[in-house]
Enzyme design. Structure first.
Site, PDB file in Angstrom:
ATOM      1  N   GLN A  52       0.799  -1.166   0.135  1.00  0.00           N
ATOM      2  CA  GLN A  52       0.121  -0.031  -0.088  1.00  0.00           C
ATOM      3  C   GLN A  52       0.790   1.364  -0.163  1.00  0.00           C
ATOM      4  OE1 GLN A  52      -2.317  -1.028   3.621  1.00  0.00           O
ATOM      5  NE2 GLN A  52      -4.088  -1.673   2.299  1.00  0.00           N
ATOM      6  N   CYS A  53       1.947   1.190  -0.953  1.00  0.00           N
ATOM      7  CA  CYS A  53       2.674   2.404  -0.801  1.00  0.00           C
ATOM      8  C   CYS A  53       2.868   2.983  -2.206  1.00  0.00           C
ATOM      9  CB  CYS A  53       4.233   1.820  -0.621  1.00  0.00           C
ATOM     10  SG  CYS A  53       5.629   3.054  -0.665  1.00  0.00           S
ATOM     11  N   GLY A  54       3.254   4.170  -2.333  1.00  0.00           N
ATOM     12  CA  GLY A  54       3.186   4.826  -3.689  1.00  0.00           C
ATOM     13  C   GLY A  54       4.151   4.259  -4.611  1.00  0.00           C
TER      14      GLY A  54
END
Length: 173
Positions: A52-54
């Site tokens: 759930q990271c850029g």
């Protein structure tokens, strides 16, 4: 003479420690274990990941690097971590997410600590050898075939960048 022997023992001990190289055994996301020592003689690109990271789209580039170089001897090891509060709740969810969204088939560990007092021993060794500590998700560590740390990169350097692929190619057959 005693000082000379003591110095020689210290030098040989240091060399033996360096010859051992970075090591570590991880629980595999598929069950069982993954051992860095099992890949000695091959370059290993180790990446701390999060779902759930850029930077999560870098999973696609990791798979591309794995597909391109695995037959030449490269191992790509993904290490999901929630140390930056961006990982899913369980290894099963991470595996499903990576399968559905990226078709990953590279080795992957269970969710693992990569920094701080709970950091996995692998990352403690990397820090001791180089001073490198992951500052965010998708930091990369290239382990040379002899077990030493060849290079490290931060999140913004993409796995399939020329900078990383050039370093990998230097160690391939």
């Amino acid at each position: 003479m005693i000082r000379f022997l003591f110095a020689a023992v210290l030098i040989l001990s240091a060399q033996a420690g360096l010859a051992k190289g970075i090591s570590g055994t991880f629980p595999s996301i598929d069950g069982g274990t993954l051992s860095v020592e099992a890949w000695r003689g091959q370059p290993v690109l180790v990446v701390n990941t999060a779902s759930q990271c850029g930077f999560t789209p870098q999973y696609a580039a990791l798979q591309t690097v794995w597909d391109r170089y695995r037959d030449a001897g490269l191992v790509v090891l993904a290490i999901p971590s929630d140390d930056f509060n961006q990982e899913l709740a369980s290894a099963a969810e991470v595996k499903e997410f990576c399968d559905l969204n990226y078709g990953l088939d590279m080795p992957m560990t269970d969710i693992t600590h990569v920094k701080g007092s709970k950091a996995h021993d692998f990352y403690r060794q990397v820090r001791a050898e180089t001073g490198f500590v992951p500052r965010w998700n998708f930091n990369k560590v290239l382990i040379a075939p002899d077990g030493s740390v060849a290079e490290t990169w931060g999140s913004s350097v993409k796995p399939d960048s020329r900078q990383i692929t050039r370093a990998i190619e230097a160690y391939l057959n």
